[in-house]
Design an enzyme around this catalytic site. Structure first.
Site, short mmCIF file in Angstrom:
data_model
loop_
_atom_site.label_atom_id
_atom_site.label_comp_id
_atom_site.label_asym_id
_atom_site.label_seq_id
_atom_site.Cartn_x
_atom_site.Cartn_y
_atom_site.Cartn_z
N THR A 109 7.71 13.06 4.35
CA THR A 109 8.89 12.04 4.58
C THR A 109 9.57 12.41 5.86
N GLU A 148 8.62 12.39 -4.85
CA GLU A 148 7.02 12.04 -5.18
C GLU A 148 6.57 10.74 -5.55
N GLY A 181 11.83 20.03 0.92
CA GLY A 181 12.64 21.40 0.13
C GLY A 181 12.51 22.58 0.88
C1 LIG Z 1 -0.14 22.99 -12.05
C2 LIG Z 1 0.97 23.23 -10.74
C3 LIG Z 1 1.77 22.13 -10.43
C4 LIG Z 1 2.87 22.50 -9.41
C5 LIG Z 1 3.92 21.32 -9.52
C6 LIG Z 1 5.07 21.57 -9.43
C7 LIG Z 1 6.25 20.72 -9.34
C8 LIG Z 1 7.35 21.02 -8.55
C9 LIG Z 1 7.92 19.82 -8.33
C10 LIG Z 1 7.98 19.68 -6.81
C11 LIG Z 1 9.32 18.99 -6.50
C12 LIG Z 1 8.64 17.88 -5.57
C13 LIG Z 1 10.05 17.52 -4.43
C14 LIG Z 1 9.54 16.30 -4.06
C15 LIG Z 1 8.44 16.36 -3.04
C16 LIG Z 1 8.10 14.96 -2.28
O1 LIG Z 1 8.79 13.94 -2.51
S1 LIG Z 1 6.67 14.94 -1.21
C17 LIG Z 1 6.88 13.40 -0.65
C18 LIG Z 1 6.38 12.17 -1.75
N1 LIG Z 1 6.00 11.09 -1.06
C19 LIG Z 1 5.36 9.88 -2.02
O2 LIG Z 1 5.27 10.05 -3.06
C20 LIG Z 1 5.21 8.70 -0.99
C21 LIG Z 1 5.02 7.55 -1.92
N2 LIG Z 1 4.10 6.81 -1.28
C22 LIG Z 1 2.76 6.86 -1.45
O3 LIG Z 1 2.12 7.68 -1.92
C23 LIG Z 1 1.64 5.68 -0.53
O4 LIG Z 1 2.11 5.44 0.50
C24 LIG Z 1 1.48 4.53 -1.40
C25 LIG Z 1 2.82 3.76 -1.88
C26 LIG Z 1 0.49 5.18 -2.52
C27 LIG Z 1 0.65 3.44 -0.49
O5 LIG Z 1 0.05 4.34 0.33
P1 LIG Z 1 -1.03 3.48 1.43
O6 LIG Z 1 -1.63 4.59 2.14
O7 LIG Z 1 -0.02 2.62 2.00
O8 LIG Z 1 -2.00 2.88 0.53
P2 LIG Z 1 -2.67 1.50 0.83
O9 LIG Z 1 -3.29 1.02 2.00
O10 LIG Z 1 -1.53 0.66 0.17
O11 LIG Z 1 -3.83 1.64 -0.36
C28 LIG Z 1 -3.64 1.67 -1.72
C29 LIG Z 1 -5.16 2.05 -2.14
O12 LIG Z 1 -5.06 3.45 -2.07
C30 LIG Z 1 -5.30 4.03 -3.30
N3 LIG Z 1 -4.31 5.12 -3.48
C31 LIG Z 1 -2.96 5.35 -2.97
N4 LIG Z 1 -2.65 6.60 -3.45
C32 LIG Z 1 -3.61 7.12 -3.86
C33 LIG Z 1 -3.65 8.39 -4.39
N5 LIG Z 1 -2.78 9.42 -4.05
N6 LIG Z 1 -5.07 8.63 -4.90
C34 LIG Z 1 -5.99 7.92 -5.05
N7 LIG Z 1 -5.90 6.74 -4.43
C35 LIG Z 1 -4.78 6.27 -3.93
C36 LIG Z 1 -4.30 2.78 -4.15
O13 LIG Z 1 -4.99 2.86 -5.60
C37 LIG Z 1 -4.96 1.53 -3.36
O14 LIG Z 1 -6.31 1.24 -3.76
P3 LIG Z 1 -6.85 -0.17 -3.59
O15 LIG Z 1 -6.33 -0.91 -4.79
O16 LIG Z 1 -6.76 -0.59 -2.52
O17 LIG Z 1 -8.38 0.04 -4.18
C1 LIG Z 2 15.61 15.52 -4.04
C2 LIG Z 2 14.68 14.94 -3.07
C3 LIG Z 2 13.56 15.95 -2.68
C4 LIG Z 2 12.65 15.56 -1.65
N1 LIG Z 2 11.66 16.47 -1.33
C5 LIG Z 2 10.64 16.17 -0.31
C6 LIG Z 2 9.63 16.91 0.12
O1 LIG Z 2 10.04 18.23 -0.30
N2 LIG Z 2 8.99 16.54 0.96
C7 LIG Z 2 8.78 15.19 1.41
O2 LIG Z 2 8.01 14.93 2.17
N3 LIG Z 2 9.57 14.32 0.92
C8 LIG Z 2 10.70 14.81 -0.19
N4 LIG Z 2 11.59 13.71 -0.37
C9 LIG Z 2 11.38 12.59 -0.04
C10 LIG Z 2 10.88 11.37 -1.24
O3 LIG Z 2 9.70 11.81 -1.56
C11 LIG Z 2 11.21 10.22 -0.76
O4 LIG Z 2 12.63 9.64 -0.65
C12 LIG Z 2 10.62 8.90 -1.77
O5 LIG Z 2 8.99 9.05 -1.47
C13 LIG Z 2 11.29 7.63 -1.45
O6 LIG Z 2 10.96 7.21 -0.34
P1 LIG Z 2 12.04 6.56 0.62
O7 LIG Z 2 13.19 7.64 0.70
O8 LIG Z 2 11.48 6.07 1.92
O9 LIG Z 2 12.51 5.23 -0.07
P2 LIG Z 2 12.30 3.75 0.31
O10 LIG Z 2 10.88 3.59 0.22
O11 LIG Z 2 12.96 3.78 1.49
O12 LIG Z 2 13.23 2.96 -1.07
C14 LIG Z 2 14.12 2.22 -0.86
C15 LIG Z 2 14.14 1.07 -1.72
O13 LIG Z 2 13.06 0.08 -1.17
C16 LIG Z 2 12.11 -0.22 -2.22
N5 LIG Z 2 10.86 -0.33 -1.62
C17 LIG Z 2 10.28 0.39 -0.65
N6 LIG Z 2 9.14 -0.05 -0.29
C18 LIG Z 2 8.62 -1.03 -1.25
C19 LIG Z 2 7.74 -1.71 -1.73
N7 LIG Z 2 6.53 -1.56 -1.20
N8 LIG Z 2 7.83 -2.70 -2.57
C20 LIG Z 2 8.94 -2.88 -3.39
N9 LIG Z 2 10.04 -2.05 -3.17
C21 LIG Z 2 10.05 -1.19 -2.05
C22 LIG Z 2 12.09 0.88 -3.13
O14 LIG Z 2 11.88 0.60 -4.59
C23 LIG Z 2 13.65 1.55 -3.15
O15 LIG Z 2 14.27 0.49 -3.90
C24 LIG Z 2 12.55 14.15 -1.41
C25 LIG Z 2 13.41 13.28 -1.80
C26 LIG Z 2 14.64 13.67 -2.87
C27 LIG Z 2 15.58 12.60 -3.23
#
Ligand SMILES: CCCCCCCCCCCCCCCC(=O)SCCNC(=O)CCNC(=O)[C@H](O)C(C)(C)COP(=O)(O)OP(=O)(O)OC[C@H]1O[C@@H](n2cnc3c(N)ncnc32)[C@H](O)[C@@H]1OP(=O)(O)O
Ligand SMILES: Cc1cc2nc3c(=O)[nH]c(=O)nc-3n(C[C@H](O)[C@H](O)[C@H](O)COP(=O)(O)OP(=O)(O)OC[C@H]3O[C@@H](n4cnc5c(N)ncnc54)[C@H](O)[C@@H]3O)c2cc1C
Length: 666
Positions: free
Chosen positions: A149, A431, A188
């Site tokens: 991010t 996530e 983190g």
């Molecule tokens: C057992 C051990 C466990 C340990 C476990 C411990 C847990 C411990 C807790 C940790 C605690 C965490 C702390 C927070 C850590 C963060 O927060 S890390 C940051 C996380 N960030 C996110 O989740 C970002 C969210 N955004 C996204 O994932 C993507 O940008 C979006 C929203 C899926 C859109 O991606 P895009 O590249 O713009 O994709 P796009 O061109 O729109 O294409 C979408 C196509 O790709 C496909 N696609 C997108 N993503 C995927 C995917 N991941 N896979 C497959 N296809 C996909 C879609 O289905 C779609 O397919 P079609 O409909 O076209 O056939």
């Molecule tokens: C506690 C915490 C820990 C984190 N740890 C990590 C980490 O370790 N590593 C890391 O890389 N990231 C981490 N993150 C970041 C986290 O993954 C992002 O904050 C999260 O994926 C949301 O993205 P954003 O902040 O850009 O929200 P935004 O996308 O800016 O969201 C703001 C608003 O816009 C809306 N929005 C955005 N896009 C769309 C859309 N396409 N359609 C409709 N609505 C939309 C959302 O629904 C939301 O209401 C962490 C976040 C938190 C809060």
């Protein structure tokens, strides 16, 4: 656990009323006796370490002191974990996280190292890269995080601005943060803990952009811990929760890393700059899929913590009279209180069962991918997105409900409910933001509906769409199986409506993307309904399997919980059922009675059910929820730890209050 002598008398009575074997349910809840025994063995080691016990509650420490304390404890924990791993089998990550909460009280600054850094090397690295980094990461000779991010983008990964430009001459990538918004923000442990990062960056080769790729980057010197040249790193400051997670920011200025530091299991860059595309570019997002799956389990655990606190408190707390001249009743005897709390217990079981099912599906997809098969990847992505979204959101709502169910004392930090809420609500955003993930699933559902209309074979999780196209629906029955079918009719109906809404806008001349946006409220509702249908179906089928080998007592409570979950959601979404299924007003009236009967059946077992979560007092860390129920004593004891209570008169009296009062008199 406290000795029986000291236990609050209401809790003693509640435990005597319990009709099932608590231990047996713990084993079922945890996935097997061996997991419970392993966790308990590890807990006994960890919680006997004196250095992990707080002299001053963490909340009275400054931001800096809290971080330093969490690092100190995280190092001790990691050492214990490694030592344990050498003697016994390796601990599962759930156990590590659960036990860690008890020691650190909040998030470990190593969470991302253990939860995403290692998993990314494992899932995205070539065998050579794994051989180089895995042993060092596992031994914590290098400590890392997952840095994806940025200030400007978290959701829209294609919009990330960090660049990794390949220099053919030196066979290196040059990392840059060209704008303020391109700075990494949130990872983190990034603030002041880690020395390595998996960095998500836009890959450029000979001026051509190839999209997001992952790179292993060292950011601090291993000896001095000073940031390396070109690295601008720091901590982002206090947040709603996650205070000890040490979330950080990171900028790059011409930072060079060798070619071999791009994680190349999927896509590759050869020495001469040739780009070799892998099987599927979305595999780069693989770690996120795993963590989304794990969040379903985290949601179950976080609810179990809140439910344990709130149910035990509700058994101990007496307030108001049901009838004049009678003693004040345990608040747990108010039906409204049972309505608030029993769904928490049932939901925790629903999520735990669903996690088991989803994790199995994840492992199957990983195995298939290893053989070059990716047929089930879209289904897994769709399921992990909507279930992560729904379970995390429900967990935050339920934890808050448990807090409210504890009245004023639930607002005390010493109840632990605020900190548990901080954990739960964070998972709604991280996530993958809640709405965004529901919309990802909706994309899949729209395609599935189109396929159903074309008479194509659908993946198992959406095969109910085919049934919904058949016109002659059976008349309603108030059985769990049939209510689950009802939820499937609701989901199918909402999917169909959203599909038609898009079509209507397109027919009116809108682009598909605009039509999508115009229909997106309906799309997220469809996705939510799909999640609920899956949760109820998996929970129902999973419970039948679990009950088949359980003792009659445990089978009975499992049945009460699954029925409660299904009937609760039927009543919560009764308007939808009236719109999309054959349910009648009379059926609903019967369901309301059924719900009240289930509350009554669960009531004698309420404390036993939360005891079966087997969460140690160290993990609960709650004045309201401890096993012995000494609620009032603990509230007072904790209050006495306030630094303001260490002196009879605070200096501010002489400095401010007294002069102020004097002036006020004039
Ligand atoms: C057992 C051990 C466990 C340990 C476990 C411990 C847990 C411990 C807790 C940790 C605690 C965490 C702390 C927070 C850590 C963060 O927060 S890390 C940051 C996380 N960030 C996110 O989740 C970002 C969210 N955004 C996204 O994932 C993507 O940008 C979006 C929203 C899926 C859109 O991606 P895009 O590249 O713009 O994709 P796009 O061109 O729109 O294409 C979408 C196509 O790709 C496909 N696609 C997108 N993503 C995927 C995917 N991941 N896979 C497959 N296809 C996909 C879609 O289905 C779609 O397919 P079609 O409909 O076209 O056939
Ligand atoms: C506690 C915490 C820990 C984190 N740890 C990590 C980490 O370790 N590593 C890391 O890389 N990231 C981490 N993150 C970041 C986290 O993954 C992002 O904050 C999260 O994926 C949301 O993205 P954003 O902040 O850009 O929200 P935004 O996308 O800016 O969201 C703001 C608003 O816009 C809306 N929005 C955005 N896009 C769309 C859309 N396409 N359609 C409709 N609505 C939309 C959302 O629904 C939301 O209401 C962490 C976040 C938190 C809060």
């Amino acid at each position: 656990m406290a000795s029986a002598l000291k236990v609050n008398k209401d809790l003693v009575r509640e435990r005597q009323k319990c009709t099932f074997d608590v231990k047996e349910l713990t084993y079922i809840w945890e996935g097997g006796r061996e997991f419970t025994e392993e966790r308990q063995r590890y807990e006994n080691i960890v919680y006997s370490v004196k250095e992990l016990q707080d002299e001053v509650p963490e909340l009275y420490l400054s931001h800096k002191e809290r971080y330093e304390s969490s690092i100190r404890k995280a190092c001790i924990l990691q050492r214990l974990q490694n030592e344990y791993g050498k003697k016994h089998k390796v601990l599962n990550t759930r156990t590590i996280r659960l036990v860690g909460y008890g020691a650190i009280r909040d998030i470990s600054p190593f969470l991302l190292h253990n939860g995403m850094f290692i998993q990314t090397i494992e899932g995205q690295g070539t065998p050579e890269q794994q051989a180089e980094w895995m042993p060092k990461a596992q031994a914590m000779q290098i400590i890392g995080t997952y840095a994806q991010t940025e200030l400007g983008h978290g959701t829209f990964l294609r919009g990330l601005e960090t660049t990794a430009t390949y220099d053919v001459k030196t066979e290196e990538f040059i990392l840059n943060s060209p704008t303020l918004t391109s700075h990494k923000w949130w990872p983190g442990g990034l603030g002041t803990t880690v020395n390595h990062c998996i960095v998500a960056a836009q890959l450029y080769i000979n001026g051509k952009k190839h999209g997001i790729h992952l790179f292993m980057v060292q950011i601090r010197d291993l000896e001095t811990h000073m940031p390396l040249p070109g690295i601008n790193v720091g901590e982002i400051g206090p947040k709603l929760g996650f205070q000890t997670a040490n979330n950080g920011f990171l900028g790059f200025k011409n930072v060079r890393i060798p070619r071999k530091n791009m994680l190349m299991k999927n896509n590759q860059v050869l020495n001469d700059g040739t780009y070799v595309k892998g099987m599927n570019e979305k595999l780069t997002y693989g770690t996120m899929v795993l963590v989304r799956v794990s969040i379903v389990s985290d949601a179950a655990n976080v609810i179990a913590r809140a439910a344990t606190i709130a149910v035990r408190y509700a058994a101990v707390r007496h307030q108001s009279q049901l009838k004049a001249n009678e003693p004040e009743v345990q608040i747990l005897d108010y039906l409204t209180q049972q309505h608030k709390l029993f769904i928490a217990i049932a939901t925790s079981h629903a999520f735990s069962t669903t996690y088991g099912w989803l994790y199995k599906a994840y492992l199957q997809v990983v195995e298939d991918l290893g053989k070059g098969k990716q047929d089930h990847l879209p289904e897994l992505h769709a399921l992990s997105c909507c279930l992560k979204a729904t379970c995390s959101r429900d967990s935050a709502a339920i934890v808050e409900q448990c807090r409210l169910a504890c009245g004023g004392h639930g607002y005390m930090a010493s109840s632990s409910l605020p900190i548990v809420y901080g954990l739960a609500t964070a998972s709604v955003t991280y996530e993958g933001e809640h709405t965004v993930l529901l919309l990802q699933t909706a994309r899949y559902l729209m395609k599935a509906w189109q396929m159903a209309l074309q008479g194509k074979v659908l993946a198992p999780s959406v095969s109910y769409l085919v049934d919904s196209l058949k016109s002659n629906k059976q008349s309603w029955q108030n059985t769990p199986e049939f209510i689950v079918k009802g939820f499937q009719h609701v989901a199918a109906g909402k999917i169909k409506d959203a599909f038609h809404a898009i079509q209507k806008h397109v027919k009116a001349g809108k682009d598909y993307e605009d039509a999508w946006n115009l229909a997106s409220v309906q799309l997220i509702k469809a996705s939510e309904a799909h999640s609920r249908a899956i949760l109820c179906d998996v929970f129902w089928r999973g419970t039948i399997i679990k009950s088949s080998t359980a003792s009659p007592g445990v089978a009975a409570v499992l049945d009460h919980l699954v029925q409660l979950y299904i009937v609760y959601w039927a009543l919560e979404t009764v308007g939808d059922l009236l719109l999309y299924s054959n349910i009648t007003k009379e059926d609903i009236a019967v369901l309301k009675v059924k719900y009240e009967e289930l509350l009554a059946l669960i009531r004698p077992n309420a404390v036993g059910l939360v005891d079966a979560f087997d969460i140690r007092d160290e993990v609960l860390n709650s004045t309201l929820g401890s096993y012995d129920g000494r609620v009032y004593e603990r509230l007072m004891e904790e209050a006495m730890k306030s630094p303001l209570n260490q002196e009879p008169v605070n200096q501010s009296f002489h400095k401010y209050l007294k002069p102020f009062m004097k002036r006020a008199k004039l």
